[in-house]
Write a protein that holds these residues in place. Structure first.
Motif, short mmCIF file in Angstrom:
data_model
loop_
_atom_site.label_atom_id
_atom_site.label_comp_id
_atom_site.label_asym_id
_atom_site.label_seq_id
_atom_site.Cartn_x
_atom_site.Cartn_y
_atom_site.Cartn_z
N ALA A 9 23.42 11.45 -26.76
CA ALA A 9 23.46 10.90 -28.13
C ALA A 9 22.16 11.07 -28.90
CB ALA A 9 23.84 9.42 -28.08
N ASP A 10 21.66 12.32 -29.02
CA ASP A 10 20.40 12.52 -29.74
C ASP A 10 20.57 13.06 -31.15
OD1 ASP A 10 21.29 14.93 -28.79
OD2 ASP A 10 19.38 15.56 -27.93
N ASN A 11 21.77 13.53 -31.54
CA ASN A 11 22.02 13.93 -32.92
C ASN A 11 23.53 13.98 -33.16
OD1 ASN A 11 22.90 16.77 -32.24
ND2 ASN A 11 20.76 16.90 -31.57
N ALA A 12 23.92 14.32 -34.38
CA ALA A 12 25.32 14.21 -34.79
C ALA A 12 26.26 15.15 -34.05
CB ALA A 12 25.43 14.46 -36.30
N SER A 13 25.74 16.10 -33.29
CA SER A 13 26.61 17.01 -32.53
C SER A 13 27.38 16.30 -31.42
CB SER A 13 25.78 18.15 -31.93
OG SER A 13 24.86 17.67 -30.97
N PHE A 47 24.47 5.38 -33.55
CA PHE A 47 23.75 5.76 -34.77
C PHE A 47 23.67 4.56 -35.71
CE2 PHE A 47 24.93 9.69 -32.90
CZ PHE A 47 24.03 10.64 -33.36
N GLU A 48 22.45 4.26 -36.17
CA GLU A 48 22.23 3.15 -37.09
C GLU A 48 22.26 3.59 -38.54
OE1 GLU A 48 18.61 1.29 -35.92
OE2 GLU A 48 19.43 0.51 -34.03
N GLU A 49 22.20 4.91 -38.79
CA GLU A 49 22.29 5.45 -40.13
C GLU A 49 23.03 6.78 -40.10
OE1 GLU A 49 18.36 5.90 -41.62
OE2 GLU A 49 17.62 6.95 -39.86
N SER A 50 23.47 7.22 -41.26
CA SER A 50 24.23 8.47 -41.34
C SER A 50 23.34 9.66 -40.99
CB SER A 50 24.80 8.65 -42.75
OG SER A 50 25.67 7.60 -43.08
N GLN A 51 23.96 10.68 -40.41
CA GLN A 51 23.21 11.89 -40.08
C GLN A 51 24.11 13.11 -40.22
OE1 GLN A 51 21.73 13.55 -35.96
NE2 GLN A 51 20.11 12.21 -36.75
N VAL A 52 23.53 14.20 -40.72
CA VAL A 52 24.20 15.48 -40.80
C VAL A 52 23.40 16.49 -39.97
CG1 VAL A 52 23.01 16.12 -42.94
CG2 VAL A 52 25.15 17.25 -42.33
N SER A 53 24.10 17.32 -39.20
CA SER A 53 23.45 18.33 -38.36
C SER A 53 24.12 19.67 -38.57
CB SER A 53 23.55 17.96 -36.87
OG SER A 53 22.87 16.77 -36.57
N GLY A 54 23.31 20.71 -38.58
CA GLY A 54 23.83 22.07 -38.68
C GLY A 54 23.10 22.98 -37.71
N ALA A 55 23.85 23.78 -36.96
CA ALA A 55 23.24 24.64 -35.94
C ALA A 55 23.78 26.07 -36.07
CB ALA A 55 23.54 24.10 -34.54
N ASN A 69 30.03 -0.17 -39.94
CA ASN A 69 29.42 -1.48 -39.76
C ASN A 69 28.87 -1.53 -38.34
OD1 ASN A 69 31.71 -2.06 -38.07
ND2 ASN A 69 32.85 -2.71 -39.89
N ASP A 70 28.60 -2.70 -37.80
CA ASP A 70 28.00 -2.77 -36.47
C ASP A 70 29.01 -2.50 -35.36
OD1 ASP A 70 29.45 -5.07 -36.79
OD2 ASP A 70 27.89 -6.43 -36.08
N LYS A 71 30.29 -2.32 -35.71
CA LYS A 71 31.33 -2.03 -34.72
C LYS A 71 31.91 -0.62 -34.84
CE LYS A 71 31.83 -6.05 -32.53
NZ LYS A 71 31.69 -6.20 -31.05
N TRP A 72 32.10 -0.19 -36.07
CA TRP A 72 32.82 1.06 -36.33
C TRP A 72 31.90 2.17 -36.84
CZ3 TRP A 72 37.88 1.95 -35.13
CH2 TRP A 72 38.69 0.84 -34.88
N SER A 73 32.20 3.40 -36.42
CA SER A 73 31.54 4.60 -36.95
C SER A 73 32.59 5.70 -37.10
CB SER A 73 30.43 5.08 -36.01
OG SER A 73 29.40 4.12 -35.89
N TRP A 74 32.30 6.65 -37.96
CA TRP A 74 33.22 7.78 -38.10
C TRP A 74 32.40 9.05 -38.29
CZ3 TRP A 74 34.20 11.20 -42.23
CH2 TRP A 74 33.46 10.96 -43.39
N TYR A 105 19.39 15.72 -40.38
CA TYR A 105 18.84 14.89 -41.47
C TYR A 105 19.54 13.54 -41.49
CZ TYR A 105 17.38 13.32 -46.07
OH TYR A 105 16.85 12.59 -47.10
N SER A 106 18.76 12.46 -41.42
CA SER A 106 19.30 11.10 -41.43
C SER A 106 19.05 10.43 -42.78
CB SER A 106 18.64 10.27 -40.33
OG SER A 106 18.85 10.84 -39.04
#
Length: 417
Positions: free
Chosen positions: A47-51, A63-71, A109-114, A415-416
């Motif tokens: 769990a080190d990035n959005a991948s 994840f505590e904030e949104s993040q976008v990753s591109g590789a 929120n503190d329970k759900w992520s997408w 990027y977060s």
């Protein structure tokens, strides 16, 4: 958008998700540059990035904030095939490929992520010289796919998270075979003349689920499962020499079924001290579901079998991939990693899919440019076990030897916000 333009746009997306197939069978492992640098060890738990979407969606709850990753991966295989019966050699039969991937994760929120991922999980490409003697077996073969993977995750408790997603797969396949040494049979002089061709595209659908168990802040385990996806291609089958339909140059509708095997992965991550961690994975792939390449059409009669355009039996079995890696923080800005993996051979080697046991030697690094922006880089050398195999063409049984290696490099930005 017109159907033609829409299809062209999808084709461009698939071309950008070109296959590398440098894992067992025609599986594609290249999901992230950070993962590449550790030979993809610990991917279901690290769990080190959005991948994370590409391996275990349950990790999105970390994840505590949104993040976008591109590789972007560059895969350069070097596979040489020699017809030991005649001494003819085909060099670099697997072309160099670019394999991109992109991801987005957002806590609700503190329970759900997408999140959403766009990447590839299966593909293969081999390209032999048109005048290769056993052209009816070799030629060129291509399967490219792109997977759109919307996912959600839910934190059940402080220790347990679960996640799931839908896999929407678009794939394109193309196959060309050549006359080779069968020139006398068709009364032509050109060994490179096409014998049969087929191309088509399709959509396939599947699902994936995962779980993450955090024993404490320094130790966690992950499990993920990706379902089998059936690709049912419908496309144009061209009988260039009239050997299958009875009419030279005849173009008929052909159907081809290709299963994308189910995959399960177990991973562990352990922070041994503030600056050092180890991680590992065991991945199982259900390659036993891949038993044949068979194209059918009402106007075809291959080898006297009505309704069959071409048929090739495949000898595959379910296999494991084992990986071990380590991560070390040099400073607040720099992290380095390394890994090793053993990828078991899934099936009997053939000219179209020259599979073998593979050994991954990987290294990589992450640079923290700012609290919001990081960059990853990874490199891998893959040593492929040499071997021999036999195939039976229309000209009789032939023996081949294969040797190969691959070099993979990747860059990634995260990027977060």
């Amino acid at each position: 958008m017109s159907k033609k333009l829409s299809r062209s746009a999808i084709a461009i997306a698939v071309a950008l998700a070109a296959p590398s197939a440098w894992s067992a069978g025609f599986q594609v492992s290249e999901h992230s540059a950070s993962g590449l640098g550790r030979a993809y060890a610990g991917e279901a738990a690290i769990a080190d990035n959005a991948s994370v979407i590409g391996r275990n969606p349950a990790q999105m709850t970390m994840f505590e904030e949104s993040q976008v990753s591109g590789a972007l991966h560059v895969v350069n295989p070097e596979i040489d095939i020699t017809n030991t019966t005649s001494g003819q050699k085909a060099s670099d039969v697997a072309p160099m490929q670019l394999v991109p991937a992109s991801y987005y994760v957002s806590p609700i929120n503190d329970k759900w992520s997408w999140g959403m991922g766009l990447y590839t999980v299966y593909g293969v490409a081999t390209d032999y010289p048109d005048a290769f003697e056993t052209g009816d077996l070799a030629g060129d073969t291509s399967l490219v796919s792109v997977n759109l993977n919307p996912s959600v995750a839910y934190r059940v408790s402080e220790q347990l998270s679960i996640g799931g997603g839908i896999n929407i797969v678009y794939a394109m396949a193309e196959l060309n075979r050549h006359v080779g040494v069968l020139t006398d049979s068709f009364n032509i002089d050109d060994r490179g003349a096409k014998l049969i061709s087929m191309e088509g595209d399709t959509w396939g659908y599947g699902w994936n689920v995962g779980a993450l168990y955090e024993l404490d802040k320094d130790n966690r385990f992950g499990f993920a499962y990706r379902s089998k996806v059936e690709l049912e291609f419908e496309g144009d089958f061209t009988d260039h020499q009239g050997s299958v339909t009875g009419t030279k140059g005849n173009v008929v509708t052909g159907d081809l079924s290709v299963p994308l095997p189910a995959v399960a992965e177990f991973s562990g991550f352990h922070q041994l001290r503030d600056d050092l961690a180890i991680h590992y994975s065991v991945m199982w792939s259900q390659w036993s579901s891949f038993t044949e390449l068979k194209a059918t059409g009402s106007q075809c009669a291959s080898d006297g079998v009505q309704g069959v355009c071409f048929e090739k039996k495949e000898d595959y079995q379910s296999v494991f991939r084992w990986s071990l890696g380590t991560t070390y923080d040099i400073s607040n800005d720099w992290t380095v990693r390394a890994g090793f993996a053993f990828d078991e051979k899934a099936g009997k080697s053939t000219l179209s899919i020259p599979d073998s046991d593979r050994y991954w030697y990987s290294a990589g690094a992450t640079y923290k440019y700012s609290p919001s922006l990081t960059f990853d880089a990874g490199i891998t050398y893959i040593a492929s076990k040499s071997g021999t195999f036999t195939e039976t063409s229309r000209a009789g049984e032939r023996e081949f030897s294969a040797k190969g290696a691959a070099y993979i490099g990747a860059l990634q930005a995260n990027y977060s916000f």
